[in-house]
Scaffold this motif. Sequence first.
Motif, PDB file in Angstrom:
ATOM      1  N   ARG A 146       0.827  -1.204   0.000  1.00  0.00           N
ATOM      2  CA  ARG A 146       0.000   0.000   0.000  1.00  0.00           C
ATOM      3  C   ARG A 146       0.861   1.253   0.000  1.00  0.00           C
ATOM      4  O   ARG A 146       0.558   2.234  -0.687  1.00  0.00           O
ATOM      5  N   GLU A 147       1.946   1.238   0.764  1.00  0.00           N
ATOM      6  CA  GLU A 147       2.844   2.397   0.797  1.00  0.00           C
ATOM      7  C   GLU A 147       3.484   2.627  -0.568  1.00  0.00           C
ATOM      8  O   GLU A 147       3.661   3.781  -0.979  1.00  0.00           O
ATOM      9  N   ARG A 148       3.795   1.545  -1.281  1.00  0.00           N
ATOM     10  CA  ARG A 148       4.358   1.705  -2.623  1.00  0.00           C
ATOM     11  C   ARG A 148       3.336   2.322  -3.573  1.00  0.00           C
ATOM     12  O   ARG A 148       3.685   3.140  -4.431  1.00  0.00           O
ATOM     13  N   GLU A 149       2.070   1.961  -3.416  1.00  0.00           N
ATOM     14  CA  GLU A 149       1.017   2.554  -4.241  1.00  0.00           C
ATOM     15  C   GLU A 149       0.882   4.044  -3.952  1.00  0.00           C
ATOM     16  O   GLU A 149       0.756   4.859  -4.879  1.00  0.00           O
ATOM     17  N   VAL A 150       0.923   4.396  -2.671  1.00  0.00           N
ATOM     18  CA  VAL A 150       0.829   5.812  -2.285  1.00  0.00           C
ATOM     19  C   VAL A 150       2.068   6.564  -2.748  1.00  0.00           C
ATOM     20  O   VAL A 150       1.977   7.695  -3.254  1.00  0.00           O
ATOM     21  N   PHE A 151       3.233   5.943  -2.618  1.00  0.00           N
ATOM     22  CA  PHE A 151       4.492   6.540  -3.075  1.00  0.00           C
ATOM     23  C   PHE A 151       4.397   6.901  -4.553  1.00  0.00           C
ATOM     24  O   PHE A 151       4.687   8.040  -4.959  1.00  0.00           O
ATOM     25  N   ALA A 152       3.966   5.951  -5.374  1.00  0.00           N
ATOM     26  CA  ALA A 152       3.860   6.191  -6.810  1.00  0.00           C
ATOM     27  C   ALA A 152       2.881   7.309  -7.112  1.00  0.00           C
ATOM     28  O   ALA A 152       3.131   8.157  -7.981  1.00  0.00           O
ATOM     29  N   ALA A 153       1.761   7.343  -6.388  1.00  0.00           N
ATOM     30  CA  ALA A 153       0.746   8.363  -6.630  1.00  0.00           C
ATOM     31  C   ALA A 153       1.238   9.745  -6.205  1.00  0.00           C
ATOM     32  O   ALA A 153       1.006  10.746  -6.894  1.00  0.00           O
ATOM     33  N   VAL A 154       1.936   9.799  -5.080  1.00  0.00           N
ATOM     34  CA  VAL A 154       2.474  11.076  -4.591  1.00  0.00           C
ATOM     35  C   VAL A 154       3.507  11.620  -5.569  1.00  0.00           C
ATOM     36  O   VAL A 154       3.506  12.807  -5.920  1.00  0.00           O
ATOM     37  N   VAL A 155       4.399  10.755  -6.038  1.00  0.00           N
ATOM     38  CA  VAL A 155       5.440  11.170  -6.983  1.00  0.00           C
ATOM     39  C   VAL A 155       4.820  11.620  -8.307  1.00  0.00           C
ATOM     40  O   VAL A 155       5.363  12.488  -9.001  1.00  0.00           O
ATOM     41  N   ALA A 156       3.651  11.053  -8.642  1.00  0.00           N
ATOM     42  CA  ALA A 156       2.943  11.477  -9.852  1.00  0.00           C
ATOM     43  C   ALA A 156       2.271  12.831  -9.666  1.00  0.00           C
ATOM     44  O   ALA A 156       1.750  13.407 -10.625  1.00  0.00           O
ATOM     45  N   GLY A 157       2.292  13.332  -8.426  1.00  0.00           N
ATOM     46  CA  GLY A 157       1.726  14.650  -8.155  1.00  0.00           C
ATOM     47  C   GLY A 157       0.251  14.654  -7.800  1.00  0.00           C
ATOM     48  O   GLY A 157      -0.382  15.707  -7.803  1.00  0.00           O
ATOM     49  N   LEU A 158      -0.310  13.488  -7.501  1.00  0.00           N
ATOM     50  CA  LEU A 158      -1.739  13.421  -7.194  1.00  0.00           C
ATOM     51  C   LEU A 158      -2.015  13.907  -5.768  1.00  0.00           C
ATOM     52  O   LEU A 158      -1.258  13.587  -4.843  1.00  0.00           O
ATOM     53  N   PRO A 159      -3.099  14.665  -5.571  1.00  0.00           N
ATOM     54  CA  PRO A 159      -3.465  15.102  -4.225  1.00  0.00           C
ATOM     55  C   PRO A 159      -4.027  13.944  -3.404  1.00  0.00           C
ATOM     56  O   PRO A 159      -4.473  12.922  -3.958  1.00  0.00           O
ATOM     57  N   ASN A 160      -4.017  14.111  -2.082  1.00  0.00           N
ATOM     58  CA  ASN A 160      -4.460  13.045  -1.190  1.00  0.00           C
ATOM     59  C   ASN A 160      -5.878  12.556  -1.485  1.00  0.00           C
ATOM     60  O   ASN A 160      -6.159  11.357  -1.435  1.00  0.00           O
ATOM     61  N   LYS A 161      -6.794  13.478  -1.789  1.00  0.00           N
ATOM     62  CA  LYS A 161      -8.180  13.090  -2.041  1.00  0.00           C
ATOM     63  C   LYS A 161      -8.291  12.185  -3.268  1.00  0.00           C
ATOM     64  O   LYS A 161      -9.060  11.226  -3.286  1.00  0.00           O
ATOM     65  N   THR A 162      -7.527  12.504  -4.295  1.00  0.00           N
ATOM     66  CA  THR A 162      -7.540  11.684  -5.507  1.00  0.00           C
ATOM     67  C   THR A 162      -6.943  10.311  -5.229  1.00  0.00           C
ATOM     68  O   THR A 162      -7.461   9.287  -5.693  1.00  0.00           O
ATOM     69  N   ILE A 163      -5.847  10.289  -4.469  1.00  0.00           N
ATOM     70  CA  ILE A 163      -5.221   9.005  -4.110  1.00  0.00           C
ATOM     71  C   ILE A 163      -6.200   8.156  -3.315  1.00  0.00           C
ATOM     72  O   ILE A 163      -6.337   6.946  -3.554  1.00  0.00           O
ATOM     73  N   ALA A 164      -6.900   8.786  -2.378  1.00  0.00           N
ATOM     74  CA  ALA A 164      -7.870   8.070  -1.553  1.00  0.00           C
ATOM     75  C   ALA A 164      -8.969   7.456  -2.417  1.00  0.00           C
ATOM     76  O   ALA A 164      -9.349   6.291  -2.234  1.00  0.00           O
ATOM     77  N   TYR A 165      -9.455   8.223  -3.367  1.00  0.00           N
ATOM     78  CA  TYR A 165     -10.501   7.728  -4.275  1.00  0.00           C
ATOM     79  C   TYR A 165      -9.989   6.574  -5.123  1.00  0.00           C
ATOM     80  O   TYR A 165     -10.648   5.537  -5.257  1.00  0.00           O
ATOM     81  N   ASP A 166      -8.789   6.745  -5.692  1.00  0.00           N
ATOM     82  CA  ASP A 166      -8.230   5.717  -6.573  1.00  0.00           C
ATOM     83  C   ASP A 166      -7.970   4.401  -5.836  1.00  0.00           C
ATOM     84  O   ASP A 166      -8.142   3.313  -6.397  1.00  0.00           O
ATOM     85  N   LEU A 167      -7.543   4.510  -4.575  1.00  0.00           N
ATOM     86  CA  LEU A 167      -7.185   3.310  -3.807  1.00  0.00           C
ATOM     87  C   LEU A 167      -8.332   2.830  -2.919  1.00  0.00           C
ATOM     88  O   LEU A 167      -8.176   1.821  -2.211  1.00  0.00           O
ATOM     89  N   ASP A 168      -9.434   3.563  -2.943  1.00  0.00           N
ATOM     90  CA  ASP A 168     -10.613   3.211  -2.147  1.00  0.00           C
ATOM     91  C   ASP A 168     -10.287   3.125  -0.655  1.00  0.00           C
ATOM     92  O   ASP A 168     -10.658   2.169   0.040  1.00  0.00           O
ATOM     93  N   ILE A 169      -9.582   4.135  -0.177  1.00  0.00           N
ATOM     94  CA  ILE A 169      -9.296   4.259   1.249  1.00  0.00           C
ATOM     95  C   ILE A 169      -9.603   5.689   1.671  1.00  0.00           C
ATOM     96  O   ILE A 169      -9.843   6.565   0.826  1.00  0.00           O
ATOM     97  N   SER A 170      -9.590   5.961   2.963  1.00  0.00           N
ATOM     98  CA  SER A 170      -9.921   7.299   3.455  1.00  0.00           C
ATOM     99  C   SER A 170      -8.743   8.252   3.267  1.00  0.00           C
ATOM    100  O   SER A 170      -7.578   7.817   3.253  1.00  0.00           O
ATOM    101  N   PRO A 171      -9.011   9.563   3.114  1.00  0.00           N
ATOM    102  CA  PRO A 171      -7.918  10.540   3.026  1.00  0.00           C
ATOM    103  C   PRO A 171      -6.985  10.469   4.234  1.00  0.00           C
ATOM    104  O   PRO A 171      -5.778  10.689   4.106  1.00  0.00           O
ATOM    105  N   ARG A 172      -7.548  10.150   5.409  1.00  0.00           N
ATOM    106  CA  ARG A 172      -6.720  10.030   6.611  1.00  0.00           C
ATOM    107  C   ARG A 172      -5.717   8.885   6.462  1.00  0.00           C
ATOM    108  O   ARG A 172      -4.555   9.004   6.842  1.00  0.00           O
ATOM    109  N   LYS A 173      -6.174   7.772   5.884  1.00  0.00           N
ATOM    110  CA  LYS A 173      -5.268   6.644   5.654  1.00  0.00           C
ATOM    111  C   LYS A 173      -4.151   7.032   4.686  1.00  0.00           C
ATOM    112  O   LYS A 173      -3.007   6.622   4.843  1.00  0.00           O
TER     113      LYS A 173
END
Length: 205
Positions: A146-173
Amino acid sequence: MDKGDYVVHVVDDEEPVRRSLVFLLTMAGYTVRQHDSATAFLSVAPAINNGCLVTDLRMPDLDGIELLQRLRQLPSSIPTIVITGHGDVPLAVEAMKAGALDFIEKPFQEDILTAAIDRAAASLGRAAVHEDISAIRARAASLSEREREVFAAVVAGLPNKTIAYDLDISPRKVEVHRANVMSKMEAKSLPELVRMALEAGLDSR
């Protein structure tokens, strides 16, 4: 390198912003030259031997990415820092892929900008010092799936809300995973994390 040994070139098409940056940097002890467009800067860039560049990304004639592409064609490198709005982070990541040394999100503290300029100045006259790629990859290997998925999304410049939606988890997670990624990768900032990903070939999603 002493501040008097190089020139900081500021490029921004908005005069109030440009004047503000010039004032801030002059008061901090830097020698500063200002340019009202990327085209104006490019006209003098070939003659610059000991300078670094601070530029906005969004400009009407040539944007920051196009400016970086033109600068890469010059025989001598000009270390470049791009300034970006929060919504322009994906563009800033693209700028780093095009050769920018760093990017800074608005609004920023003076010491964030001056530290970036000092890093740019330190790179003058020598090849850029890159961290051991194997060490970066080893730290990346310690990330959970999961951290690798978030890492890739962050490096791609995606905001937390978009990452949360894409990964189906909460913005807090996402925030928790993002903090874990920064800690495990030993990155002090988003630009540093992006730089690690680019150097180690970890930026593809």
